[in-house]
Design a protein around this motif. Structure first.
Motif, mmCIF file in Angstrom:
data_model
loop_
_atom_site.group_PDB
_atom_site.id
_atom_site.type_symbol
_atom_site.label_atom_id
_atom_site.label_comp_id
_atom_site.label_asym_id
_atom_site.label_seq_id
_atom_site.Cartn_x
_atom_site.Cartn_y
_atom_site.Cartn_z
ATOM 1 N N GLN A 86 -12.907 -3.655 -7.909
ATOM 2 C CA GLN A 86 -14.317 -4.000 -8.079
ATOM 3 C C GLN A 86 -14.776 -3.765 -9.515
ATOM 4 N N SER A 87 -14.171 -2.808 -10.190
ATOM 5 C CA SER A 87 -14.607 -2.453 -11.532
ATOM 6 C C SER A 87 -14.123 -3.427 -12.607
ATOM 7 N N CYS A 88 -12.799 -3.687 -12.657
ATOM 8 C CA CYS A 88 -12.258 -4.506 -13.753
ATOM 9 C C CYS A 88 -11.729 -5.874 -13.308
ATOM 10 N N GLY A 89 -11.647 -6.100 -12.000
ATOM 11 C CA GLY A 89 -11.204 -7.392 -11.502
ATOM 12 C C GLY A 89 -9.700 -7.576 -11.408
ATOM 13 N N THR A 90 -8.934 -6.529 -11.685
ATOM 14 C CA THR A 90 -7.480 -6.633 -11.590
ATOM 15 C C THR A 90 -7.067 -6.954 -10.165
ATOM 16 N N LEU A 91 -6.174 -7.918 -10.035
ATOM 17 C CA LEU A 91 -5.653 -8.349 -8.743
ATOM 18 C C LEU A 91 -4.208 -7.890 -8.644
ATOM 19 N N GLY A 92 -3.854 -7.234 -7.525
ATOM 20 C CA GLY A 92 -2.481 -6.777 -7.385
ATOM 21 C C GLY A 92 -2.199 -6.211 -6.018
ATOM 22 N N PRO A 93 -0.936 -5.878 -5.775
ATOM 23 C CA PRO A 93 -0.551 -5.342 -4.469
ATOM 24 C C PRO A 93 -1.020 -3.900 -4.292
ATOM 25 N N MET A 94 -1.265 -3.516 -3.058
ATOM 26 C CA MET A 94 -1.647 -2.134 -2.764
ATOM 27 C C MET A 94 -0.559 -1.173 -3.230
ATOM 28 N N ALA A 95 0.696 -1.608 -3.174
ATOM 29 C CA ALA A 95 1.811 -0.759 -3.599
ATOM 30 C C ALA A 95 1.736 -0.423 -5.082
ATOM 31 N N GLY A 96 0.975 -1.190 -5.861
ATOM 32 C CA GLY A 96 0.852 -0.943 -7.292
ATOM 33 C C GLY A 96 -0.241 0.038 -7.662
ATOM 34 N N LEU A 97 -1.040 0.481 -6.698
ATOM 35 C CA LEU A 97 -2.108 1.436 -6.999
ATOM 36 C C LEU A 97 -1.527 2.797 -7.337
ATOM 37 N N LEU B 116 -11.575 5.646 6.179
ATOM 38 C CA LEU B 116 -11.032 4.736 5.173
ATOM 39 C C LEU B 116 -12.197 4.158 4.382
ATOM 40 N N ASP B 117 -12.194 4.378 3.087
ATOM 41 C CA ASP B 117 -13.251 3.898 2.198
ATOM 42 C C ASP B 117 -12.621 2.922 1.214
ATOM 43 N N LEU B 118 -13.035 1.660 1.267
ATOM 44 C CA LEU B 118 -12.522 0.614 0.376
ATOM 45 C C LEU B 118 -13.603 0.087 -0.564
ATOM 46 N N ARG B 119 -14.615 0.897 -0.848
ATOM 47 C CA ARG B 119 -15.709 0.431 -1.706
ATOM 48 C C ARG B 119 -15.265 -0.022 -3.078
ATOM 49 N N GLY B 120 -14.158 0.484 -3.576
ATOM 50 C CA GLY B 120 -13.699 0.120 -4.905
ATOM 51 C C GLY B 120 -12.897 -1.165 -4.962
ATOM 52 N N ALA B 121 -12.696 -1.801 -3.806
ATOM 53 C CA ALA B 121 -11.962 -3.070 -3.756
ATOM 54 C C ALA B 121 -12.909 -4.169 -3.286
ATOM 55 N N THR B 122 -12.871 -5.317 -3.938
ATOM 56 C CA THR B 122 -13.748 -6.401 -3.509
ATOM 57 C C THR B 122 -13.211 -7.095 -2.268
ATOM 58 N N PHE B 123 -11.878 -7.035 -2.055
ATOM 59 C CA PHE B 123 -11.292 -7.578 -0.831
ATOM 60 C C PHE B 123 -9.905 -7.000 -0.629
ATOM 61 N N LEU B 124 -9.402 -7.186 0.565
ATOM 62 C CA LEU B 124 -8.036 -6.806 0.918
ATOM 63 C C LEU B 124 -7.432 -8.002 1.638
ATOM 64 N N GLN B 125 -6.476 -8.643 1.012
ATOM 65 C CA GLN B 125 -5.816 -9.824 1.581
ATOM 66 C C GLN B 125 -4.490 -9.375 2.180
ATOM 67 N N VAL B 126 -4.338 -9.564 3.500
ATOM 68 C CA VAL B 126 -3.169 -9.065 4.217
ATOM 69 C C VAL B 126 -2.303 -10.232 4.665
ATOM 70 N N PRO B 127 -1.027 -10.256 4.266
ATOM 71 C CA PRO B 127 -0.139 -11.320 4.735
ATOM 72 C C PRO B 127 0.134 -11.137 6.231
ATOM 73 N N MET B 128 0.013 -12.192 7.002
ATOM 74 C CA MET B 128 0.219 -12.158 8.441
ATOM 75 C C MET B 128 1.406 -13.009 8.818
ATOM 76 N N PRO B 129 2.281 -12.498 9.688
ATOM 77 C CA PRO B 129 3.416 -13.311 10.158
ATOM 78 C C PRO B 129 2.923 -14.528 10.907
#
Length: 95
Positions: free
Chosen positions: A32-43, A75-88
């Motif tokens: 939400q702060s800088c707009g960086t897009l990436g995987p949760m594993a990269g946090l 679970l607090d996700l206020r710092g993320a603008t979205f969470l995109q989850v790959p679904m089988p």
């Protein structure tokens, strides 16, 4: 707004249970702060607090907080603008 019928929040139980039954490390989020897009594993995750704090790898702002108690979790996700989850694609009962 016109009068529309609705269902209570219990209706979300099945869809959310399906959603969070996947590996979230492959999920994508945007800071939400800088707009960086990436995987949760990269946090960058810090476990020194009474819970887990995940920060953006670019700007270090908090994107996720997770605190567990014996009978519940917060679970607090206020710092993320979205969470995109790959679904089988082969799951029965998809939306």
């Amino acid at each position: 707004m016109t009068d529309m019928s609705y269902l209570d929040g219990n209706m979300l139980d099945g869809p959310l249970r399906e959603l969070f039954a996947v590996d979230l490390s492959a999920a994508t989020s945007r800071c939400q702060s800088c707009g960086t897009l990436g995987p949760m594993a990269g946090l960058h995750v810090f476990s020194h607090a009474p819970g887990l704090v995940a920060r953006c790898p670019v700007c270090s702002e908090v994107m996720l907080r997770l605190v567990r108690a014996p009978d519940r979790a917060w679970l607090d996700l206020r710092g993320a603008t979205f969470l995109q989850v790959p679904m089988p694609l082969d799951r029965p009962g998809r939306l």
